[in-house]
Write an enzyme that holds these catalytic residues in place. Structure first.
Site, short mmCIF file in Angstrom:
data_model
loop_
_atom_site.label_atom_id
_atom_site.label_comp_id
_atom_site.label_asym_id
_atom_site.label_seq_id
_atom_site.Cartn_x
_atom_site.Cartn_y
_atom_site.Cartn_z
N GLY A 2 40.85 35.28 40.34
CA GLY A 2 39.95 34.18 40.02
C GLY A 2 39.23 34.45 38.71
N LEU A 3 38.45 33.50 38.28
CA LEU A 3 37.71 33.63 37.03
C LEU A 3 36.67 34.74 37.10
CD1 LEU A 3 37.06 29.84 36.32
CD2 LEU A 3 38.62 31.33 35.03
N SER A 4 36.23 35.20 35.93
CA SER A 4 35.12 36.14 35.88
C SER A 4 33.89 35.45 36.48
CB SER A 4 34.83 36.53 34.42
OG SER A 4 33.72 37.37 34.34
N GLY A 61 33.39 35.96 42.06
CA GLY A 61 33.01 36.72 43.24
C GLY A 61 34.10 37.61 43.81
N LYS A 62 35.09 37.93 43.01
CA LYS A 62 36.22 38.74 43.49
C LYS A 62 35.78 40.12 43.97
CE LYS A 62 38.15 38.52 39.51
NZ LYS A 62 37.06 37.71 38.90
N SER A 63 35.07 40.84 43.12
CA SER A 63 34.65 42.20 43.48
C SER A 63 33.67 42.19 44.65
CB SER A 63 34.01 42.89 42.27
OG SER A 63 34.97 43.12 41.25
N SER A 102 43.40 38.81 36.70
CA SER A 102 44.86 38.65 36.67
C SER A 102 45.22 37.20 36.33
CB SER A 102 45.49 39.09 38.00
OG SER A 102 44.78 38.64 39.12
#
Length: 217
Positions: A34-36, A39-41, A108
């Site tokens: 997903g975008l920066s 909330g991925k991390s 990614s």
């Protein structure tokens, strides 16, 4: 990339199946994209915490952390981004083969790179989690101040602003991280991991004992 024919793959006696049986769960790659600022991390670590409390063997590969070591020599050109994901994919595969649930949190941005990792391990071992958040929400969050720098021209190749992000075509899970609270997002991901956490059947165990037994003479 140069390759050599003077290497032979060594087959281990302690196999992936035996490690998974010891862990009491499958090894798998959970790929958060997903975008920066989507909330991925945050989500990956929250899911890992949940899994860890359940007794699972886990590890998070985080985009920023990896660039401090393994990928410290790479920039943010398209070619360097591709190489970054290739390396991460190979490392994630090693963790998976060790019977670990590995969670990767990377923008990614290119669909082909994510599909390359999927093809490398197979559909059943790759769970793509799309952290769906609009650019407006991500930019409003701007926890690291990167969007502000990108808008000011201080970062020339920034995903979503001056570099593209290709949404997944058919991710296993879509989590609305731009709208839902973290607890709801964690629950959504955990529901998708039911087959990973299910105890092995007796057929699997018997097969494993037959094929992976080690003879010492």
């Amino acid at each position: 990339m140069k390759t050599t024919s003077n290497i032979v793959f060594h087959q281990a006696t302690v196999t992936r199946n035996r490690r998974e049986l010891q862990n009491n769960h499958r090894g798998v790659i959970i790929w958060f994209t997903g975008l920066s600022g989507a909330g991925k991390s945050t989500l990956a670590h929250a899911v890992e915490e949940k899994l860890h409390q359940m007794g699972c063997r886990t590890f998070v590969l985080d985009g920023d952390n990896v660039r401090h070591g393994l990928c410290r020599d790479l920039g943010f050109s398209n070619q360097n981004r591709m190489e970054n994901i290739r390396r991460v994919g190979e490392v994630a595969k090693l963790f998976m083969e060790a019977g670990v649930i590995v969670l990767t949190a990377f923008i990614s941005p290119f669909r082909a790179d994510r599909e390359h990792v999927r093809d490398m391990v197979g559909n059943s071992d790759f769970i793509e989690i799309f952290c769906d958040s609009t650019i407006q929400v991500c930019e409003n969050r701007d926890v690291k101040g990167l969007y502000k720098k990108a808008r000011a021209g201080e970062i020339l190749e920034f995903t979503g602003i001056t570099s593209p992000y290709e949404r997944p075509d058919k991710p296993e899970v879509i989590v609305e991280t731009g709208r839902l609270p973290l607890t709801d997002c964690v629950d959504t991901v955990m529901e998708s991991l039911e087959t990973v956490l299910t105890l092995f059947s007796s057929d699997y165990i018997n097969k494993d004992l037959c094929t992976d037994s080690v003879k010492i003479s």
